[in-house]
Design an enzyme around this catalytic site. Sequence first.
Site, mmCIF file in Angstrom:
data_model
loop_
_atom_site.group_PDB
_atom_site.id
_atom_site.type_symbol
_atom_site.label_atom_id
_atom_site.label_comp_id
_atom_site.label_asym_id
_atom_site.label_seq_id
_atom_site.Cartn_x
_atom_site.Cartn_y
_atom_site.Cartn_z
ATOM 1 N N ASP A 172 1.982 10.142 6.950
ATOM 2 C CA ASP A 172 1.283 9.222 7.860
ATOM 3 C C ASP A 172 -0.196 9.250 7.493
ATOM 4 O O ASP A 172 -0.888 10.241 7.737
ATOM 5 C CB ASP A 172 1.502 9.636 9.315
ATOM 6 N N TYR A 212 -10.180 -5.706 7.608
ATOM 7 C CA TYR A 212 -9.485 -5.572 6.320
ATOM 8 C C TYR A 212 -10.491 -5.751 5.179
ATOM 9 O O TYR A 212 -10.534 -4.947 4.241
ATOM 10 C CB TYR A 212 -8.364 -6.618 6.213
ATOM 11 N N LYS A 218 -11.422 -2.815 2.453
ATOM 12 C CA LYS A 218 -11.144 -2.970 1.016
ATOM 13 C C LYS A 218 -12.437 -2.960 0.196
ATOM 14 O O LYS A 218 -12.481 -2.421 -0.912
ATOM 15 C CB LYS A 218 -10.328 -4.244 0.768
ATOM 16 N N THR A 253 6.975 -14.410 4.032
ATOM 17 C CA THR A 253 5.815 -15.157 4.531
ATOM 18 C C THR A 253 5.890 -16.628 4.099
ATOM 19 O O THR A 253 5.413 -17.514 4.798
ATOM 20 C CB THR A 253 4.493 -14.521 4.008
ATOM 21 N N TRP A 303 -13.309 -18.352 -9.918
ATOM 22 C CA TRP A 303 -13.761 -19.744 -9.708
ATOM 23 C C TRP A 303 -15.265 -19.800 -9.847
ATOM 24 O O TRP A 303 -15.960 -18.914 -9.335
ATOM 25 C CB TRP A 303 -13.423 -20.213 -8.291
HETATM 26 N N1 LIG Z 1 0.548 -8.174 -0.797
HETATM 27 C C1 LIG Z 1 -0.657 -8.657 -0.989
HETATM 28 O O1 LIG Z 1 -0.863 -9.891 -1.068
HETATM 29 C C2 LIG Z 1 -1.830 -7.739 -1.165
HETATM 30 C C3 LIG Z 1 -3.036 -8.297 -1.607
HETATM 31 C C4 LIG Z 1 -4.117 -7.463 -1.778
HETATM 32 C C5 LIG Z 1 -4.014 -6.114 -1.543
HETATM 33 N N2 LIG Z 1 -2.836 -5.603 -1.110
HETATM 34 C C6 LIG Z 1 -2.779 -4.168 -0.868
HETATM 35 O O2 LIG Z 1 -1.662 -3.629 -1.540
HETATM 36 C C7 LIG Z 1 -1.167 -2.494 -0.824
HETATM 37 C C8 LIG Z 1 0.326 -2.660 -0.572
HETATM 38 O O3 LIG Z 1 0.517 -3.834 0.194
HETATM 39 P P1 LIG Z 1 1.946 -4.544 0.363
HETATM 40 O O4 LIG Z 1 1.701 -5.988 0.339
HETATM 41 O O5 LIG Z 1 2.908 -3.943 -0.565
HETATM 42 O O6 LIG Z 1 2.266 -4.157 1.877
HETATM 43 P P2 LIG Z 1 3.580 -3.527 2.540
HETATM 44 O O7 LIG Z 1 4.811 -4.034 1.906
HETATM 45 O O8 LIG Z 1 3.375 -3.723 4.006
HETATM 46 O O9 LIG Z 1 3.451 -1.998 2.195
HETATM 47 C C9 LIG Z 1 2.602 -1.129 2.893
HETATM 48 C C10 LIG Z 1 3.120 0.269 2.681
HETATM 49 O O10 LIG Z 1 2.251 1.173 3.357
HETATM 50 C C11 LIG Z 1 3.045 2.074 4.120
HETATM 51 N N3 LIG Z 1 2.263 2.460 5.298
HETATM 52 C C12 LIG Z 1 1.743 1.653 6.248
HETATM 53 N N4 LIG Z 1 1.145 2.392 7.199
HETATM 54 C C13 LIG Z 1 1.309 3.682 6.841
HETATM 55 C C14 LIG Z 1 0.952 4.918 7.441
HETATM 56 N N5 LIG Z 1 0.281 4.979 8.614
HETATM 57 N N6 LIG Z 1 1.247 6.053 6.786
HETATM 58 C C15 LIG Z 1 1.937 6.020 5.610
HETATM 59 N N7 LIG Z 1 2.315 4.891 5.004
HETATM 60 C C16 LIG Z 1 2.010 3.729 5.630
HETATM 61 C C17 LIG Z 1 4.304 1.307 4.490
HETATM 62 O O11 LIG Z 1 5.433 2.161 4.679
HETATM 63 P P3 LIG Z 1 5.918 2.700 6.118
HETATM 64 O O12 LIG Z 1 6.005 1.529 7.022
HETATM 65 O O13 LIG Z 1 7.229 3.359 5.804
HETATM 66 O O14 LIG Z 1 4.903 3.701 6.564
HETATM 67 C C18 LIG Z 1 4.515 0.469 3.241
HETATM 68 O O15 LIG Z 1 5.261 1.183 2.293
HETATM 69 C C19 LIG Z 1 -2.026 -2.388 0.435
HETATM 70 O O16 LIG Z 1 -3.067 -1.482 0.230
HETATM 71 C C20 LIG Z 1 -2.552 -3.799 0.582
HETATM 72 O O17 LIG Z 1 -3.746 -3.870 1.317
HETATM 73 C C21 LIG Z 1 -1.738 -6.381 -0.921
#
Ligand SMILES: NC(=O)c1ccc[n+]([C@@H]2O[C@H](COP(=O)([O-])OP(=O)(O)OC[C@H]3O[C@@H](n4cnc5c(N)ncnc54)[C@H](OP(=O)(O)O)[C@@H]3O)[C@@H](O)[C@H]2O)c1
Length: 265
Positions: free
Chosen positions: A70, A172, A176, A210, A265
Amino acid sequence: MTLSMPSLRDLFCLEGKVALVTGGAGYLGRAMSEALAELGARVVVASRNLEHCQEVASELGEGHLALRLDISSAESVRGVVAQVIGECGRVDILVNNAYSGPLKRIDETTEEDFAVSLANGVTSYFVAAQACWRFMRDHGGGSIINVASMYGIVGSYPDAYAGTEGCSPPNYHAAKGAVVHLTRHLAVYWAQDGVRVNCLSPGPFPHPSTEKTIPEMVQRLKTKSPMGRMGRRWEVKGAVALLASEAGSYITGHNLVVDGGWTAW
Ligand SMILES: NC(=O)c1ccc[n+]([C@@H]2O[C@H](COP(=O)([O-])OP(=O)(O)OC[C@H]3O[C@@H](n4cnc5c(N)ncnc54)[C@H](OP(=O)(O)O)[C@@H]3O)[C@@H](O)[C@H]2O)c1
């Protein structure tokens, strides 16, 4: 005379390495876990949902591990790093990828929302990095990869979200942006210890669900990308492989943006 050079195959090889991927069973985390496992690393997948992590770890193949983590608790973060070292004997690669935080519009965001995002998205990254660095500096170095975002570099387009369920919350963006800069700071301090610290900043990679729940937002986001499409999750695999391996041995303090040109861009 020709100088001998390591082959790319050797440079990308992660055999004998141990990688901790926080959120390693999530949408992008899963692709990162797969990339590291495919290159030979023993991967530890960690997040709150242990069962899901166990599922992914076993799908990666034999020898991979799942741990409950966590990120809102520094004790849990330090405990997981200690468990990785205890059970695998070492930690060579840390991917700080897990994140969760409040998603509200700018006029509804509170100071408490900021506190959660910064604790989960910045403090936990530092605590995990520090715990891994303590081991890495005494055991031949390592690679730390902090997952930030294109939204740690640029503001969002308000019109992409207007009138939809989607939003791009200020907490957010702040978290970041902090990750991008924290990375530079750690990189210069820890370079002398053989520990590289880099950022991987994904652009728009919305979860396929989404596309169904907020189709108009995803459609508008596509128009904001020079490539005219969203990222496919496997498109982070190459970036994580480069930063984790000796192929990236002279790269530190960098922010590797994987965004289809969004920030160009
Ligand atoms: N997808 C995008 O478009 C995007 C774009 C830019 C940056 N990002 C970044 O990429 C990373 C992954 O994003 P994603 O899109 O793959 O999101 P995701 O599918 O929601 O994955 C988030 C992960 O974080 C874990 N998590 C959340 N809260 C937690 C906690 N309190 N303790 C431990 N684990 C926790 C979740 O697992 P549990 O629920 O099992 O804890 C899940 O495995 C993030 O840092 C996000 O900000 C994503």
